[in-house]
Design a protein around this motif. Sequence first.
Motif, PDB file in Angstrom:
ATOM      1  N   THR A 299       1.025  -1.054   0.043  1.00  0.00           N
ATOM      2  CA  THR A 299       0.015  -0.122  -0.014  1.00  0.00           C
ATOM      3  C   THR A 299       0.928   1.113  -0.028  1.00  0.00           C
ATOM      4  O   THR A 299       2.127   1.243   0.269  1.00  0.00           O
ATOM      5  N   HIS A 300       0.431   2.256  -0.101  1.00  0.00           N
ATOM      6  CA  HIS A 300       1.069   3.720  -0.156  1.00  0.00           C
ATOM      7  C   HIS A 300       1.705   3.684   1.251  1.00  0.00           C
ATOM      8  O   HIS A 300       3.003   4.144   1.218  1.00  0.00           O
ATOM      9  N   GLU A 301       0.999   3.422   2.180  1.00  0.00           N
ATOM     10  CA  GLU A 301       1.629   3.284   3.640  1.00  0.00           C
ATOM     11  C   GLU A 301       2.746   2.519   3.755  1.00  0.00           C
ATOM     12  O   GLU A 301       3.921   3.134   4.488  1.00  0.00           O
ATOM     13  N   GLU A 302       2.890   1.474   3.279  1.00  0.00           N
ATOM     14  CA  GLU A 302       4.085   0.614   3.420  1.00  0.00           C
ATOM     15  C   GLU A 302       5.144   1.308   2.376  1.00  0.00           C
ATOM     16  O   GLU A 302       6.355   1.197   2.992  1.00  0.00           O
ATOM     17  N   TRP A 303       4.993   1.867   1.153  1.00  0.00           N
ATOM     18  CA  TRP A 303       5.791   2.556   0.545  1.00  0.00           C
ATOM     19  C   TRP A 303       6.461   3.740   1.356  1.00  0.00           C
ATOM     20  O   TRP A 303       7.606   3.924   1.332  1.00  0.00           O
ATOM     21  N   ASP A 304       5.450   4.399   1.900  1.00  0.00           N
ATOM     22  CA  ASP A 304       5.945   5.689   2.576  1.00  0.00           C
ATOM     23  C   ASP A 304       6.820   5.336   3.656  1.00  0.00           C
ATOM     24  O   ASP A 304       7.771   6.138   3.782  1.00  0.00           O
ATOM     25  N   ARG A 305       6.462   4.560   4.404  1.00  0.00           N
ATOM     26  CA  ARG A 305       7.355   3.780   5.362  1.00  0.00           C
ATOM     27  C   ARG A 305       8.701   3.409   4.931  1.00  0.00           C
ATOM     28  O   ARG A 305       9.517   3.700   5.445  1.00  0.00           O
ATOM     29  N   TYR A 306       8.687   2.742   3.843  1.00  0.00           N
ATOM     30  CA  TYR A 306      10.073   2.276   3.419  1.00  0.00           C
ATOM     31  C   TYR A 306      10.761   3.405   2.900  1.00  0.00           C
ATOM     32  O   TYR A 306      12.085   3.534   3.138  1.00  0.00           O
ATOM     33  N   ILE A 307      10.287   4.456   2.148  1.00  0.00           N
ATOM     34  CA  ILE A 307      11.002   5.651   1.672  1.00  0.00           C
ATOM     35  C   ILE A 307      11.237   6.393   2.693  1.00  0.00           C
ATOM     36  O   ILE A 307      12.563   7.045   3.045  1.00  0.00           O
ATOM     37  N   GLY A 308      10.215   6.834   3.624  1.00  0.00           N
ATOM     38  CA  GLY A 308      10.473   7.980   4.688  1.00  0.00           C
ATOM     39  C   GLY A 308      11.480   7.263   5.582  1.00  0.00           C
ATOM     40  O   GLY A 308      12.278   8.248   6.275  1.00  0.00           O
ATOM     41  N   LEU A 309      11.530   6.126   5.906  1.00  0.00           N
ATOM     42  CA  LEU A 309      12.659   5.606   6.863  1.00  0.00           C
ATOM     43  C   LEU A 309      13.955   5.978   6.377  1.00  0.00           C
ATOM     44  O   LEU A 309      14.927   6.308   7.284  1.00  0.00           O
ATOM     45  N   GLN A 310      14.256   6.170   5.200  1.00  0.00           N
ATOM     46  CA  GLN A 310      15.738   6.457   4.491  1.00  0.00           C
ATOM     47  C   GLN A 310      16.051   7.885   4.845  1.00  0.00           C
ATOM     48  O   GLN A 310      16.912   8.193   5.238  1.00  0.00           O
ATOM     49  N   TRP A 311      14.819   8.782   4.595  1.00  0.00           N
ATOM     50  CA  TRP A 311      15.196  10.239   5.050  1.00  0.00           C
ATOM     51  C   TRP A 311      15.476  10.300   6.641  1.00  0.00           C
ATOM     52  O   TRP A 311      16.408  11.045   7.243  1.00  0.00           O
ATOM     53  N   TYR A 312      14.579   9.413   7.511  1.00  0.00           N
ATOM     54  CA  TYR A 312      14.879   9.542   8.692  1.00  0.00           C
ATOM     55  C   TYR A 312      16.259   9.035   9.399  1.00  0.00           C
ATOM     56  O   TYR A 312      16.868   9.649  10.004  1.00  0.00           O
ATOM     57  N   ALA A 313      16.674   7.943   8.485  1.00  0.00           N
ATOM     58  CA  ALA A 313      17.996   7.264   8.809  1.00  0.00           C
ATOM     59  C   ALA A 313      19.218   8.438   8.629  1.00  0.00           C
ATOM     60  O   ALA A 313      20.037   8.630   9.304  1.00  0.00           O
ATOM     61  N   MET A 314      18.730   9.050   7.217  1.00  0.00           N
ATOM     62  CA  MET A 314      19.890   9.987   7.012  1.00  0.00           C
ATOM     63  C   MET A 314      19.964  11.108   7.917  1.00  0.00           C
ATOM     64  O   MET A 314      21.313  11.743   8.292  1.00  0.00           O
ATOM     65  N   ASP A 315      18.937  11.591   8.416  1.00  0.00           N
ATOM     66  CA  ASP A 315      18.922  12.547   9.536  1.00  0.00           C
ATOM     67  C   ASP A 315      19.758  12.096  10.948  1.00  0.00           C
ATOM     68  O   ASP A 315      20.401  13.017  11.215  1.00  0.00           O
ATOM     69  N   LYS A 316      19.508  11.018  11.065  1.00  0.00           N
ATOM     70  CA  LYS A 316      19.980  10.504  12.373  1.00  0.00           C
ATOM     71  C   LYS A 316      21.530  10.368  11.760  1.00  0.00           C
ATOM     72  O   LYS A 316      22.354  10.617  12.756  1.00  0.00           O
ATOM     73  N   TYR A 317      21.858  10.172  10.768  1.00  0.00           N
ATOM     74  CA  TYR A 317      23.538   9.794  10.378  1.00  0.00           C
ATOM     75  C   TYR A 317      24.029  11.187  10.373  1.00  0.00           C
ATOM     76  O   TYR A 317      24.983  11.210  11.025  1.00  0.00           O
ATOM     77  N   ILE A 318      23.308  12.383   9.999  1.00  0.00           N
ATOM     78  CA  ILE A 318      24.008  13.665   9.901  1.00  0.00           C
ATOM     79  C   ILE A 318      24.241  14.159  11.173  1.00  0.00           C
ATOM     80  O   ILE A 318      25.181  14.823  11.803  1.00  0.00           O
ATOM     81  N   GLN A 319      23.153  13.758  12.233  1.00  0.00           N
ATOM     82  CA  GLN A 319      23.436  14.245  13.789  1.00  0.00           C
ATOM     83  C   GLN A 319      24.545  13.502  14.394  1.00  0.00           C
ATOM     84  O   GLN A 319      25.118  14.051  14.900  1.00  0.00           O
ATOM     85  N   ALA A 320      24.890  12.232  13.846  1.00  0.00           N
ATOM     86  CA  ALA A 320      26.048  11.601  14.543  1.00  0.00           C
ATOM     87  C   ALA A 320      27.339  11.872  13.976  1.00  0.00           C
ATOM     88  O   ALA A 320      28.382  11.736  14.477  1.00  0.00           O
ATOM     89  N   TYR A 321      27.355  12.004  12.549  1.00  0.00           N
ATOM     90  CA  TYR A 321      28.712  12.412  11.758  1.00  0.00           C
ATOM     91  C   TYR A 321      28.362  13.569  10.949  1.00  0.00           C
ATOM     92  O   TYR A 321      28.628  13.570   9.737  1.00  0.00           O
ATOM     93  N   PRO A 322      28.297  14.724  11.626  1.00  0.00           N
ATOM     94  CA  PRO A 322      28.270  15.864  10.787  1.00  0.00           C
ATOM     95  C   PRO A 322      29.555  16.218  10.138  1.00  0.00           C
ATOM     96  O   PRO A 322      29.499  16.902   9.182  1.00  0.00           O
ATOM     97  N   GLY A 323      30.654  15.665  10.311  1.00  0.00           N
ATOM     98  CA  GLY A 323      31.914  16.266   9.795  1.00  0.00           C
ATOM     99  C   GLY A 323      32.440  15.144   8.543  1.00  0.00           C
ATOM    100  O   GLY A 323      33.198  15.057   7.874  1.00  0.00           O
ATOM    101  N   ASP A 324      31.208  14.157   8.302  1.00  0.00           N
ATOM    102  CA  ASP A 324      31.556  13.079   7.180  1.00  0.00           C
ATOM    103  C   ASP A 324      31.762  13.728   5.925  1.00  0.00           C
ATOM    104  O   ASP A 324      30.779  14.357   5.354  1.00  0.00           O
ATOM    105  N   PRO A 325      32.798  13.605   5.402  1.00  0.00           N
ATOM    106  CA  PRO A 325      33.163  14.404   3.884  1.00  0.00           C
ATOM    107  C   PRO A 325      32.302  13.735   2.586  1.00  0.00           C
ATOM    108  O   PRO A 325      32.054  14.527   1.815  1.00  0.00           O
ATOM    109  N   ASP A 326      31.542  12.486   3.200  1.00  0.00           N
ATOM    110  CA  ASP A 326      30.699  12.073   2.121  1.00  0.00           C
ATOM    111  C   ASP A 326      29.432  12.649   2.219  1.00  0.00           C
ATOM    112  O   ASP A 326      28.403  12.472   1.267  1.00  0.00           O
ATOM    113  N   LEU A 327      29.134  13.322   3.227  1.00  0.00           N
ATOM    114  CA  LEU A 327      27.548  13.809   3.595  1.00  0.00           C
ATOM    115  C   LEU A 327      27.091  14.728   2.229  1.00  0.00           C
ATOM    116  O   LEU A 327      25.867  14.298   1.793  1.00  0.00           O
ATOM    117  N   PRO A 328      27.684  15.368   1.588  1.00  0.00           N
ATOM    118  CA  PRO A 328      27.158  16.177   0.364  1.00  0.00           C
ATOM    119  C   PRO A 328      26.777  15.441  -0.587  1.00  0.00           C
ATOM    120  O   PRO A 328      25.626  15.468  -1.114  1.00  0.00           O
TER     121      PRO A 328
END
Length: 251
Positions: free
Chosen positions: A191-220
């Motif tokens: 369903t849309h809900e399952e897709w939104d969860r699959y894709i949205g979790l990627q945005w969420y995980a990226m935000d977590k990564y940025i908070q944890a590793y703000p100096g990672d040169p690969d961030l851009p």
Amino acid sequence: MITMEFWKYYDVTHKEHLVCNPTSVEKLNELINLLTLKSGSKVLEIATGKGEFLIQLVEKYNVSAIGVDLSPYHLGDAKRKAKERVPNADLTLIEMDGANYKPDTPESFDLACCLGASWIYKGHEGTLKYLILQTKHNGLVVVGEPFWISKPPKEYFDLSEIKYEMFSTHIGNVQIGEELSLRLLYTFVSTHEEWDRYIGLQWYAMDKYIQAYPGDPDLPELLAKLNKEKDLYLKWEREALGWAIYVFRKV
Ligand SMILES: C[S@@+](CC[C@H](N)C(=O)[O-])C[C@H]1O[C@@H](n2cnc3c(N)ncnc32)[C@H](O)[C@@H]1O
């Protein structure tokens, strides 16, 4: 085009996922219940990812399982999980390209599957053909595959790495299996809900990564790819692209 280590993007964006495809955990449980495998049944999973599906099959049915995946990150997660949850299982996890994996004996598996990586065998048909070759007569073939609900405009294909020819429709995915003499037992359409969860979790995980590793040169580079994929999803794919797990029997 990614210039940083290829698998890093997928590791970062899929850190929060138990299952790396748009199927909910509830639906995965339904699939596992439906498969009703005998203890000792042989299972092959190509692109096993973090191994959740395979490990749950081992936990529920005590199957003998082989999982293949090319990502050292995902396979490392799968190995850690297997050690914790099924330390004495007959479970082999192999880091290699699924395209080159040839089991010792063809047609020896009770279940052969590949959820969400049909590019390995150049598409849905190639994947089914490969899995059929590994499956016993009367065994099960399970694939997870996207399908077009509608055709997005040219603007989408100008921006996306996805080509229209890469996927079929939902009924097309079924017919491709039936033309290979498979019998369809079931489909799990997300369903849309399952897709939104699959894709949205990627945005969420990226935000977590940025908070944890703000100096990672690969961030851009990580962020540029994520933002491009986010736009493609929100503008077009959310309406145009479906996903289903197809359960077939080799008859
Ligand atoms: C969308 S994920 C699906 C993972 C898993 N099947 C699941 O549903 O959770 C795609 C998986 O394919 C793996 N992969 C990509 N190319 C591969 C290849 N050539 N051979 C084996 N695995 C590959 C990736 O590492 C990733 O784990």
